[in-house]
Design an enzyme around this catalytic site. Structure first.
Site, PDB file in Angstrom:
ATOM      1  N   HIS A 179      -2.102   6.622   3.240  1.00 11.54           N
ATOM      2  CA  HIS A 179      -0.665   6.600   3.535  1.00 11.54           C
ATOM      3  C   HIS A 179      -0.007   7.774   2.794  1.00 11.54           C
ATOM      4  CE1 HIS A 179      -1.311   2.975   5.566  1.00 11.54           C
ATOM      5  NE2 HIS A 179      -0.719   2.102   4.789  1.00 11.54           N
TER       6      HIS A 179
ATOM      7  N   CYS B 265       0.795  -1.234   0.000  1.00  9.25           N
ATOM      8  CA  CYS B 265       0.000   0.000   0.000  1.00  9.25           C
ATOM      9  C   CYS B 265       0.833   1.293   0.000  1.00  9.25           C
ATOM     10  CB  CYS B 265      -0.956   0.001   1.190  1.00  9.25           C
ATOM     11  SG  CYS B 265      -0.178  -0.472   2.730  1.00  9.25           S
TER      12      CYS B 265
END
Lengths: 335, 335, 335, 335
Positions: free
Chosen positions: C228, C135
Site C-alpha cells: 500500500h 494496513c
C-alpha cells in the site's frame, strides 16, 4: 454480464427493441437499475434503467423473440419453457448447443443449419431454440471456414482468454494480475473441441454431419480485458499455397455481409499483415466488436499451417453473436 | 537485466565470488551504481554497488570464469576474445548456441554435451564457451526429457511469455497492459524450435546428433512479470500409459540433484496435481527461481499428450541457468 | 488470506511454533490442506498441510498465545472468549482496535501502550487482546513518528492500495484490470483517520490521549498486487529544516531494532533518495516484507511537507505486524 | 501519440478537415502509414493512411488552422514560425502555456481568456498561439470551476495517471505492471500547480490575474491505460452546504454546452452518485472521451471538501481539448 452486453448491443438496433427483461424471481418486480449492478464500461443505457424486470417465464407480455443469457444451471428448463410456449429462443447458453436438432450458428459459416429448426416440432415445441457457440469456438470456426474446402484433418489450438469471459465477479484479481491461469472451468476445452466440428459440419438431411477432424484445445486465462486470442495449427488434406489460403481468407464472405445485416462486420475476416497482430486490446473493438481478426499465417513444421485469430468475447463471442443469429433468421423470414 | 540477475543470483554463492564487472567502454571506470540503473525488485546488493566497472576485455585482472550476459550485437567478438585468451566463458547470449562445437547445456538433461568443449581448441582458443539455451527452450527441454525414452516425434508449443524476458526498457506498457502480443522478435520461435532438438540431441563423437523430431512454436507476450508458461502437445513413438509418464516425470533427476549443486532445485521437475497450475506468478519463484514446474498432463486427440510447463525466465531461463552450468563444470573438475 | 500469511510468516520462527489451527465449525476436523485452498504465491508449507484444523474455541489444547485473523463479523465473540479464558490474543482484526483499554500497537512507535493490557482485567478477562492497526495506518504511523516531536497539526493522505488487501476472492479482475477504484469498503478511510491518531497518541494513566491532529484520508484501490502506497501532506507546529527531518527519519529506531526482534526490519524506516521510490512491487518485499519505505520528502505549499510511504500490506500491514507485536510482548516478559 | 489522437478525433469532424500533416524532416515526403507506426487501438483511419507527410514549416500549402502536438524540445521554434507566418496555432504543447499573452484555455471555464490573443501581435506575429492545459490540470480546473464562486484558498491534489499520458514507448512495462510509480517526469507536479491557477484566473486588461490559491500536487503513475484520476481536497473562503455545491457542479455549464460545439460533452461535469466512481476504465470514454467525471464529494476534516475527478487524458486532456479550443474560436468568429 452477457445480459448487460445484450442490452448494450441492442441500443439503437434498427429491427429489435427491448420490451421485456426476464430475470430470477429475486429480481422480478424491481426496476432494472435496482435489480442489477451495471458492470460494463460506460453508464447503464437510460432507456432501460427504469424498465421493470419480469419473471423469466413465457408469460403473455413476453415477446416472440427472446434472447437468452441464462445461467447454464437453469437454462435447460427456462429455454424449454419458452420454446414450448411458442417463443423463438436465441440463446447464448451452452445447454442446447450440442443437441442434434438445435443449430449451433455462425451466420457466415453455417446458415443452412437453420434447417434443423423445424425438427424441434417433434419435441412438441411451438417455438424453437437456436444457439451460438462458445466464445472461443466462434472466432476459430470463422477463421477455419476458408480452410474447409481443402479438407481440415487435424487442429491444435491454444487460447489466451480475457477475464470478461468469466462474467462477474468472475476471476479474482489476486489470481490473474501479473499471472496466467492455464485452466478454464466449465469444460471450456471440451466445448471448443466439440462445438468447432459441429459448426463446420454439413447438414445431412435431419442432422449435422460433424467435420471429420481431430481437434485438441488448451485454454488459458490471461490478464486481458476483452478479446479471446487463439493460436492454431492445422493439417489439411490438400496442399494449397499460402497465397491461395490468404486469398480464401480475404475473400471469405457470408450472408451477413451479402445482406448487410445490421450487426454484421463489413468483412467476415480481417486478415492483418502486421507480424504482431491481432491483439485483443487493439483489435477486439473493430466493427463494434463483431469483427474476427486473423494474422500470422505461416507454415507449421508439425502440421501444415499455423495462425492466430481473435474476436471480442462478449460481443462477437456472446451477445453480438446471438443478435446476428436473430438478424440472420429475420432476413430468412423465420422471425 | 540479465547482468543484474547474475549479480543478484550470485550473492552469497558458496563457490563463486564476483571480482570483476565488465561493461561497455561508456561505463568503464565508473562504480557499478553509477554505471547502471538497478531495475530488479529490491535494492542493489551493497557489496557490488561500489565495485568499479571495467572494460569488457580479457585483461589481466579478469578472472578465469567469466559469465556473459552480453548483447548479441557484440557477444560474438567479446566472447571469442575471452575464450581465445584462455577464459572459461559461460554465456547466456545466443551467438554461439548453435555452433557445432559449443555445448547448449541444461545440466539435468545433457551434461555429456560438455565433451564438446575440447573441440574448441581447434579454433585456436585456450579457453572455451559454454552456453545455456533460450528461456523458453530450457523449461521445455527439461519437461520433455522424461519423454525422450519413448521417442519424441512431433512437438507443438505455444508460449505465454512474461515481460521481463524483453529486458529493459523492453515492452512498452502501452503495448501490453490488458493485452497480448502474439509475436516476439529476435527469432524467438526459431530459437525454441532449433535449440530444443539440440539440447535433447545425443553426443555422437565430435558433434551432437539433434533429436529427430519436428518442432513448431508460437510465441506470445502476455502481461505477466516473471515466468514463461508453455503449452505443449507431442507425439511419441511408443505408447506409455499416463502413469508411466507421470512416474518418469516425477522421478526424473540429474547430476545437479545428485551432486546437490548449490543452485540446483531440490527436484528436477515439480509436477503439480492441481488442475490450474503451474502459474507464472505463483510458481516461478520456487526453489529460488530454479524450479521447472509442470502440470495438466492429459491425452491429446491430435498428437498423443499435452501438458504445461513453466520456469522463471530470468533465473532458470537465464542467469541461474548459466550459474548452474558453471556449477556443473566445477563439479566435473573443468573449472 | 491473512491466516495464510500468518502461517507463511511463522515458518521457521525462532520463538513461536504453530501447534493449533482454529477455524470455523465447517472446517474443524479436516486437515489444513483440505480445509483451505492455498492462495499465496509458492506452495503451502508442508509442515502445516496435514495439521488438523480445530474449532475456534479456547479448548484445552489451545496454546497460551493466539494469533487472530478472524473475520470482523465473528471476531468480537471469538476473541473475547479466548481472552476471557486466559489466552493472550494478538489480533489483526479491527473489532477491538479502538477500545480504550486495548493497545493498538506499532512496536517501534508506541510500545508503552502495552501498559493498557492490565486494564482488561476489569472486563473479567484472565488473558488479554492486543491489536495491530489497519494496513494503511501502520506505514503511515511509522512514517509520521519522526515528525511527532515537531507537533503534527494536520494531515492529508491519499492511499493507493494493492488488491491483496481485499482478501480472497476480493476484488474482481473485471473491476481493477487497467483501472482504479476510488473507494475501499469497510470504513477504510475512517479507520486510517482514527487509528493513526490513537497509535501516535500518548499514554495518560489509564487511557491513550490521541494525537491532537486533524486527519483526512482518501483511499483508492489500484492494480498492484502487494504494497500500500500512501501520499501524505502534513502541517507541523514547529518548523524544522528538511535536513533535520531527514535526519529524524533516518535515525528513527525503536525497541524492535534495539532488541533485534526476530521479525524486526533492520531499519525502522528506509528513506529512499531516488525520486521515483518507494514503489510497491519493487520495495514491498524488503526485509521479508517488514520494512516501511519512504521517499520524496519535499515542501508542500499548502501544508508544510509532503512525502510518500509504503509497506507490504499483508506482512508489515497484517500478519507480520501481529507477529512483531507478539515478539515485543515476549521481549517485555509479558508472554 | 497525441498526433495520432488528433487524427482519430478529427475523423468525421463537421467543421475541420485534415489537409496537411507536418512532421520531422526524417518523415517528410513519406505517406503517413510509412512515416508512423499506429499505436492507438483500432486501425489507422484509411483516409489518412496515404496522405503525404510534409515538413513542419509554414509553407504555402499549410492551412490557416494548425493543431500542434509537437514535442516540447522543438515546439518553441516550430509554433513560433507558424504563428509569425499568420497561422492560428492551437497547441497541446506546454511551451507557451505560461506566457502572459497566451491563453491557456478550458472552453467551459475561461473562454474570455481568448482576449489575450490580439496581444500576440506585439510579438510581430500575424497569427497566434492558443494552448490547452496539462492533462491533469484540465479535469481539475473544470471540477474546481463550480467552487470558484466560493473562494478557493487552498488545494491539495494527488493524481493517479494512466500510462497513455507518457506517450510511446513511454512507461516500460517492467516499471508499471503490478506497481505504482510515485513520480512523473517533465515537471508534472509543477505544471498542475501553476496551470490550474492560471486557468481559473481572471482576465485583467492585458493579462490574467491568477487565482489567489495555494496548490500542492503529488503525481503518480498507475497501471491504468486511459484516464487520469485526481483526488483533491480544498479550502473555501465561504462555507456553502454540500447541496449547494452539488447543485453548482451539476448545473455548471459553459459556452461549449450552450452552443453545442461539435466536440463538447453534453454536460460540462458528470457528477456520479455511486460511491466508487469515477473510474478510469469505465468512465473515461464517456461522451467520446470529452466528459469530465466527478464523484465522492464529502467533507474534509483538514481542509473543507474532498472529491475525485477524472478525464480521458489523451482526449479531453490533449487532442480533444485542442479541438474543442478550435471549435470555441470558430464559434467566436476568430478562425
Amino acid at each position: 454480464m452477457v445480459g448487460q452486453s445484450f442490452i448494450n448491443f441492442l441500443q439503437g438496433h434498427p429491427w429489435f427493441d427491448i420490451t421485456f427483461l426476464g430475470a430470477s424471481d429475486r429480481s422480478a418486480g424491481k426496476p432494472y437499475h435496482e435489480a442489477t449492478q451495471w458492470r460494463l464500461d460506460g453508464p447503464m443505457p437510460a432507456a432501460i434503467a427504469n424498465m421493470k424486470v419480469e419473471e423469466c417465464k413465457p408469460i403473455e407480455r413476453a415477446p416472440k423473440l427472446v434472447f437468452s443469457a441464462t445461467d447454464s444451471s437453469v437454462a435447460t428448463e427456462i429455454e424449454k419453457a419458452f420454446a414450448e410456449a411458442g417463443h423463438f429462443v436465441v440463446s447464448n447458453s451452452r445447454n442446447y448447443r450440442m443437441e442434434s436438432d438445435v443449430p449451433l450458428l455462425v451466420p457466415e459459416v453455417n446458415p443452412d443449419h437453420l434447417k434443423l429448426l423445424p425438427l424441434q416440432a417433434k419435441r412438441g415445441w411451438k417455438g424453437f431454440i437456436a444457439t451460438n457457440p462458445n466464445c472461443v469456438a466462434i472466432p476459430l470456426a470463422l477463421a477455419l471456414a476458408p480452410f474447409k474446402q481443402y479438407g481440415i484433418k487435424r487442429l491444435l489450438v491454444t487460447s489466451m482468454q480475457a477475464v470478461s469471459g468469466a462474467g462477474y465477479p468472475g476471476v479474482p484479481s489476486m489470481d490473474i494480475l501479473g499471472n496466467v491461469i492455464p485452466y478454464i472451468g466449465g469444460g471450456e476445452e471440451d466445448k471448443v473441441e466439440k462445438e468447432t466440428i459441429k459448426i463446420l459440419g454439413d447438414l445431412a438431411g435431419d442432422h449435422i454431419e460433424n467435420l471429420n477432424a481431430k481437434v485438441s484445445a488448451q485454454c488459458n486465462r490471461v490478464p486481458s480485458i476483452d478479446g479471446h486470442l487463439v493460436a492454431a495449427s492445422l493439417e489439411l488434406e490438400q496442399k494449397p499455397t499460402r497465397d491461395e489460403l490468404l486469398n480464401a481468407i480475404r475473400t471469405y464472405s457470408g450472408i451477413p455481409q451479402k445482406r448487410r445485416l445490421p450487426s454484421a462486420p463489413a468483412q467476415a475476416i480481417y486478415y492483418m499483415d502486421q507480424q504482431d497482430r491481432p491483439q485483443p486490446r487493439r483489435d477486439a473493438g473493430r466493427d463494434r466488436g463483431m469483427a474476427v481478426s486473423m494474422g500470422r499465417l505461416r507454415e507449421c513444421s508439425v502440421l501444415d499451417w499455423k495462425f492466430l485469430c481473435m474476436a471480442h468475447n462478449t460481443v462477437r463471442g456472446a451477445a453480438g453473436a446471438a443478435v446476428l443469429n436473430a438478424e440472420l433468421m429475420h432476413s430468412e423470414g423465420i422471425l
